[in-house]
Design an enzyme around this catalytic site. Structure first.
Site, PDB file in Angstrom:
ATOM      1  NE  ARG A 253      -5.681  -2.423   7.547  1.00 45.99           N
ATOM      2  CZ  ARG A 253      -5.760  -1.755   6.602  1.00 45.99           C
ATOM      3  NH1 ARG A 253      -4.891  -1.233   6.786  1.00 45.99           N
ATOM      4  NH2 ARG A 253      -7.492  -1.502   7.056  1.00 45.99           N
TER       5      ARG A 253
ATOM      6  CB  SER B 108     -11.308  -5.517   4.676  1.00 44.20           C
ATOM      7  OG  SER B 108      -9.700  -5.311   4.710  1.00 44.20           O
TER       8      SER B 108
END
Ligand code: NAD
Length: 372
Positions: A120, A131
């Protein structure tokens, strides 16, 4: 040579490349082969892929001498027959859940690269399959809940009387939860939400929903590395259960999205709490495939308990195959193109991302999250 497989897992409707990404990869200098029928569930025909520049064929033909294989889910090792020794396979391996597949890849000498371990970090955001898929899952969960609910979401003032707005409660405000809040608001529900990460309070408010937070247990941030949640203390869990109990009894729709990487999903709603809800209420458990946030939820079934319907799909994004594939395919393209070496005409991964997502190499399991 990059081979794109047709998915073989039950209920998997997505595909790892679209004509758009085939075109873009071809432009970089890659050669693409796509298995016949790979896009059919996402409304993409073989001809669409061929027009974009891919060679479309049967499994044996597309796999022959492939250096790279792309799949939504990891293909089983026998389905890689014909690929180059040590070929790289990028897919969502879900390695904690399907550990034996990882071991099979090591034994067969393939290099497994799992897209769901993408770090991330800012530059990897466009490659982040969790995501892109969670966002769609959060949206779909609310639509399914609305469809299952025997009442309307918005307040309606009619000549025959007024219908009150549905009360929707979103538990877990990550990517899926934020989209669930936005979708439930758009449909006209009165929305509240909770999370263990205190940073979400402002995000909930900015979407026009009401934050519901444990205030009595001080000093708990709830956030671990990479923005993921950590497992909470027993004291916090108790306080959260009490808060949820009083709030949930007044809700019509509950969407649960709570996950902790590498662990079963946390249990957020007990049978007793379900019994306190109004008959006709609906709960959508987005974590049902990871063990479930809701007691008694069963993947791909509508379970009715105490008059409350509990719904959850084993693969929610697969219920939006065209958009889920379009976003996934762009995640794959952004990943491959970021590491495309124009001189060598191949993909060369760097250490930071390579080490994070590489599961197997040289006949061994090499990822520290699996070895640790
Ligand atoms: P996730 O899918 O791992 O979990 C869903 C949500 O459930 C999280 O918000 C988590 O805090 C929450 N949760 C866990 N246990 C809970 C409990 N007991 N009760 C209530 N809630 C609980 O999370 P996610 O969607 O992947 O997002 C987590 C964070 O990471 C977000 O802030 C997101 O914006 C961030 N993120 C950053 C990047 C990036 O920088 N590249 C990419 C994706 C997500």
């Amino acid at each position: 040579m990059i081979a794109v497989v047709a998915e073989r897992a039950d209920g998997e409707t997505r595909v790892a490349a679209t004509p758009e990404t085939v075109k873009k990869l071809t432009k970089l200098g890659a050669r693409l082969r796509v298995e016949s029928g790979a896009g059919v569930n996402a409304s993409i025909s073989d001809a669409d892929y061929a027009d974009a520049g891919a060679q479309v064929g049967e499994p044996a033909a597309i796999m022959k001498d492939a250096d790279w294989v792309l799949g939504v889910r990891a293909p089983a090792v026998p389905d890689l027959a014909g690929a180059k020794p040590g070929a790289k396979v990028a897919a969502i391996f879900d390695p904690f859940r399907y550990r034996s597949t990882v071991d099979d890849y090591a034994a067969a000498g393939f290099e497994a690269l799992t897209m769901d371990f993408m770090p991330r970090i800012t530059r990897a955001q466009s490659m982040d399959v969790l995501s892109s898929q969670s966002n769609l899952a959060g949206y779909k969960a609310v639509l399914v809940a609305a469809n299952t609910y025997g009442r309307a979401f918005p307040m309606m003032m009619t000549a025959a009387g007024t219908i009150t707005a549905a009360k929707a409660f979103i538990m877990g405000v990550g990517v899926a939860g934020l989209q669930a809040i936005a979708t439930a608001r758009r449909l006209g529900a009165q929305v509240s939400a909770t999370d263990v990460r205190s940073a979400t309070r402002e995000q909930i408010q900015s979407l026009g929903a009401k934050p519901i937070f444990v205030e009595s247990v001080a000093g708990i941030e709830g956030e671990g590395s990479g923005g993921y949640a950590t497992e909470m203390s027993d004291e916090y869990k108790k306080a959260q259960a009490e808060l949820v109990s009083s709030h949930i009894a007044k809700q019509d729709i509950v969407i649960t999205t709570a996950l902790i990487p590498g662990r079963p999903a946390p249990r957020l709603i007990s049978d007793e709490q379900i019994a306190s809800m109004r008959p006709g209420s609906v709960i959508f458990d987005l974590a049902v495939a990871q063990g479930g946030n809701v007691e008694g939820s069963v993947p791909d079934q509508v379970v009715e308990k105490h008059g409350v319907k509990i719904v959850g799909y084993s693969n929610t994004p697969a219920h939006l195959p065209a958009d889920a594939s379009a976003l996934l395919a762009r995640n794959f393209f952004n990943f491959l193109s970021a590491f495309w070496d124009a001189e060598k005409n191949e993909v060369v991964l760097d250490e930071e991302i390579g080490d994070a997502i590489r599961l197997t190499q040289g006949g061994k399991v090499v990822n520290e999250r699996l070895l640790g």
